[in-house]
Each structure stands twice: as C-alpha cells, then as structure tokens.
Design a protein around this motif. Structure first.
Motif, mmCIF file in Angstrom:
data_model
loop_
_atom_site.group_PDB
_atom_site.id
_atom_site.type_symbol
_atom_site.label_atom_id
_atom_site.label_comp_id
_atom_site.label_asym_id
_atom_site.label_seq_id
_atom_site.Cartn_x
_atom_site.Cartn_y
_atom_site.Cartn_z
ATOM 1 N N SER A 1 2.552 -16.977 -8.123
ATOM 2 C CA SER A 1 2.971 -15.666 -8.295
ATOM 3 C C SER A 1 4.423 -15.326 -7.568
ATOM 4 C CB SER A 1 2.030 -14.611 -7.845
ATOM 5 O OG SER A 1 1.497 -14.516 -6.493
ATOM 6 N N ARG B 1 2.961 -12.974 -13.265
ATOM 7 C CA ARG B 1 3.312 -11.513 -12.978
ATOM 8 C C ARG B 1 3.767 -11.536 -11.446
ATOM 9 N NH1 ARG B 1 -0.704 -6.170 -13.365
ATOM 10 N NH2 ARG B 1 1.035 -4.363 -12.962
ATOM 11 N N PRO C 1 4.071 -10.177 -7.737
ATOM 12 C CA PRO C 1 2.980 -9.434 -6.969
ATOM 13 C C PRO C 1 3.674 -8.387 -6.131
ATOM 14 C CG PRO C 1 3.453 -11.676 -5.840
ATOM 15 C CD PRO C 1 4.292 -11.545 -7.263
ATOM 16 N N LEU C 2 4.567 -7.536 -6.765
ATOM 17 C CA LEU C 2 5.076 -6.450 -5.916
ATOM 18 C C LEU C 2 4.093 -5.644 -5.160
ATOM 19 C CD1 LEU C 2 7.859 -5.639 -8.805
ATOM 20 C CD2 LEU C 2 8.184 -6.944 -6.904
ATOM 21 N N SER C 3 3.048 -5.208 -5.505
ATOM 22 C CA SER C 3 2.271 -4.372 -4.704
ATOM 23 C C SER C 3 1.596 -5.103 -3.514
ATOM 24 C CB SER C 3 0.928 -4.094 -5.631
ATOM 25 O OG SER C 3 0.268 -5.323 -6.389
ATOM 26 N N ARG C 4 1.732 -6.317 -3.673
ATOM 27 C CA ARG C 4 1.026 -7.105 -2.418
ATOM 28 C C ARG C 4 2.513 -7.376 -1.150
ATOM 29 N NH1 ARG C 4 -1.914 -12.183 -3.020
ATOM 30 N NH2 ARG C 4 -2.152 -11.916 -0.819
ATOM 31 N N ARG D 1 4.763 -6.826 1.579
ATOM 32 C CA ARG D 1 4.750 -6.063 2.654
ATOM 33 C C ARG D 1 6.457 -6.194 3.382
ATOM 34 N NH1 ARG D 1 -0.507 -8.206 6.040
ATOM 35 N NH2 ARG D 1 1.100 -10.153 6.248
#
Length: 298
Positions: A174, A58, A60-63, A65
């Motif tokens: 990821s 998956r 890791p778009l949320s991580r 920065r």
C-alpha cells in the motif's frame, strides 16, 4: 483431506523471478533510453508504475501520521533519483557493471548493521570486484557512468533504511501507491524536458510494459516470497542480482564480459552473500507486520 490444486512455487523461485524481471526490465530499457533519454525513461516508467499501483493498491491515507510524511516523501524522492541515476549509468557502462556498483550501497548498509568492524571487509571485497569489472589499469574507465552508478548506490542504501521505516508502519504494497507517484514527480523534473517531443503510442506502450517488469511485478513477487522465507535468506539470494545483470547484459545487450570481469562479479556476489549472514533484524526490533528490505525500482 483434499489437496491444494495447482503447483506451489517455492519462495526462492519467486525471488529469482523477481530478480530476472528487474534485470530484464533494466536491459530492455536501453532502447527506450535511446529515444527519450535516461531521465525520460525513468519518468515514463515510474509514471506508468504509479498508475498501476494506484489501481491495485489503495493509498493508506487514513493511516498516514505527521511523522510519516517526511519519510514517505524522502523514500519517493530517493526512488526517483536512484532510477534516474541507474538508467543514466546504462548509457555509459555495461549493465552488469552498473548493477555491481549500485549493489555497493545495500551491501555497505548490511555490513554496518552488524556493528562489527570485521563485517566491513565485505564491502571492501565487493569494491575489489568492481575494480576488476571496470579495469581502471587500462585507463578506459568511463567516469560519468561510474559516478551515475555510485549515485544510485548511495540512493539504494538510503532507500533501504527508509523502506524499513515505512515497512514498520504499513502492510503489503500500500505504501508504494504513495511513494511511487512521488518518485515519478521527482524524475519528471529532468525527464519531462528530455522526453517532450519524442512521445508517441509506441513509446508509451513500451514504457507501460517496462513498468510491469519493473517495479510492479518484482514487488509483488518479492512480497509473496518474503512471507515464506527469512529476510536473511532473501537478502543472501538477492546477492545474485549482479550476476543476473551480467547474464542478461550478455543475452539481451550482447555485452561480452572478459574473464577478469567474471571474476569481479563473483567477488561481488560472494561479498553480498557473506554480508547478509549477519544482517537480520532481531525479533524485538522487527514488528510482526514489517516489510524486510527490498530493492529499489531501478
């Protein structure tokens, strides 16, 4: 106490299997290159690899920065250029020679990171090995092939630096679900015009199979190996890759090396093993979740 079922594969076995997969994927790419071109092969292989990575890892778009964005993009673009450069080299020079020249990139990075002038002797020794492989004194050096391989070498060196930065930020594989699609888009700039008009089910099936051999399987095996061995041991073991390329070039492509070329490969392997001895990161500089340097998706 119960024993674990099955036989545990030693980490060096995983690393060697990854090397075989990389070089076998490179050797088997030669036929596809003849159908859709080097860049077309790179684009198809990376595109299939991107699809597989998006399925199994998956993103890791949320991580991600803001400072990560240029590094991720840079790593993806570099991966695409290295793949195109290396496969283009295979159109002109033998597999073992191309791998040896490309290996100068990470070897130089490893030597420079020791912060010792004496360590620079190892890239010099490897360069002597490359000279034995190309035999310029015969006046038969294929400069185009050497230049493509040299481009891949520079790209591989940059790839290692960027991979280490990304490995310090993301765990597991990821990040590959972010960088490999970028690599595929990079290769598409040249690859799509080469491949258009030559695509059929056979070509797509071959590309999918090659994507499993390279990059999917090697990265998975390397990740497993790196959890159970030091980065230095891994890097020293991976210095065997030029010899593996020469061997599979002989077996798969029937590229017969001369005795002097065998001596050249030996010099490259020895230089790689020696350079890695001082290339390990210190504990303070190596986060617990970092990913040690990996080879590119050639």
């Amino acid at each position: 106490m119960g024993s674990r079922a099955g036989v545990s594969v030693p980490p060096w076995g995983l690393a060697v299997t990854a090397m075989v997969s990389v070089q076998l994927g490179s050797a088997l790419s030669v036929d596809l290159i003849g159908q859709v071109g080097a860049a077309g092969t790179a684009w198809l292989r990376l595109s299939m690899g991107a699809v597989i990575f998006l399925i199994i890892a998956r993103p890791p778009l949320s991580r991600v920065r803001r400072p990560d964005v240029p590094v991720l993009l840079g790593l993806g673009v570099t991966t695409g250029l290295v793949t195109v450069g290396f496969l283009s080299a295979l159109e002109y020079i033998p597999l073992g020679t191309a791998v040896a020249i490309e290996f100068l990139g990470p070897l130089t990075v490893a030597a420079l990171r020791t912060h010792s002038a004496r360590a620079l002797v190892w890239p010099g020794l490897a360069l002597c090995g490359v000279a034995l492989l190309t035999e310029p004194w015969h006046g038969e050096v294929n400069l185009i092939g050497v230049l493509y391989a040299a481009l891949a070498a520079i790209g591989w060196g940059i790839y290692i630096i960027l991979t280490q930065r990304i490995g310090d930020r993301f765990t597991g594989i990821s990040a590959l679900s972010l960088t490999i699609p970028v690599a595929a888009l990079t290769a598409a700039v040249i690859g799509v015009p080469q491949a258009v008009g030559h695509l059929d089910f056979g070509v797509l099936a071959a590309a999918a199979g090659l994507a499993v051999l390279l990059p999917v399987l090697p990265f998975a095996l390397e990740m497993l190996a790196l959890r159970r061995m030091t980065a230095t041991a891994f890097g020293t073991l991976m210095s065997l890759e030029p010899a593996m390329g020469l061997l599979l070039g002989l077996i798969v492509l029937h590229q017969q090396p001369s005795p002097i070329q065998l001596a050249g490969i030996l010099l490259v392997v020895l230089a790689g093993a020696a350079a890695q001895r001082g290339g390990r990161r210190t504990p303070d500089a190596e986060p617990a979740h970092s990913t040690p340097e990996l080879g590119p998706t050639r």
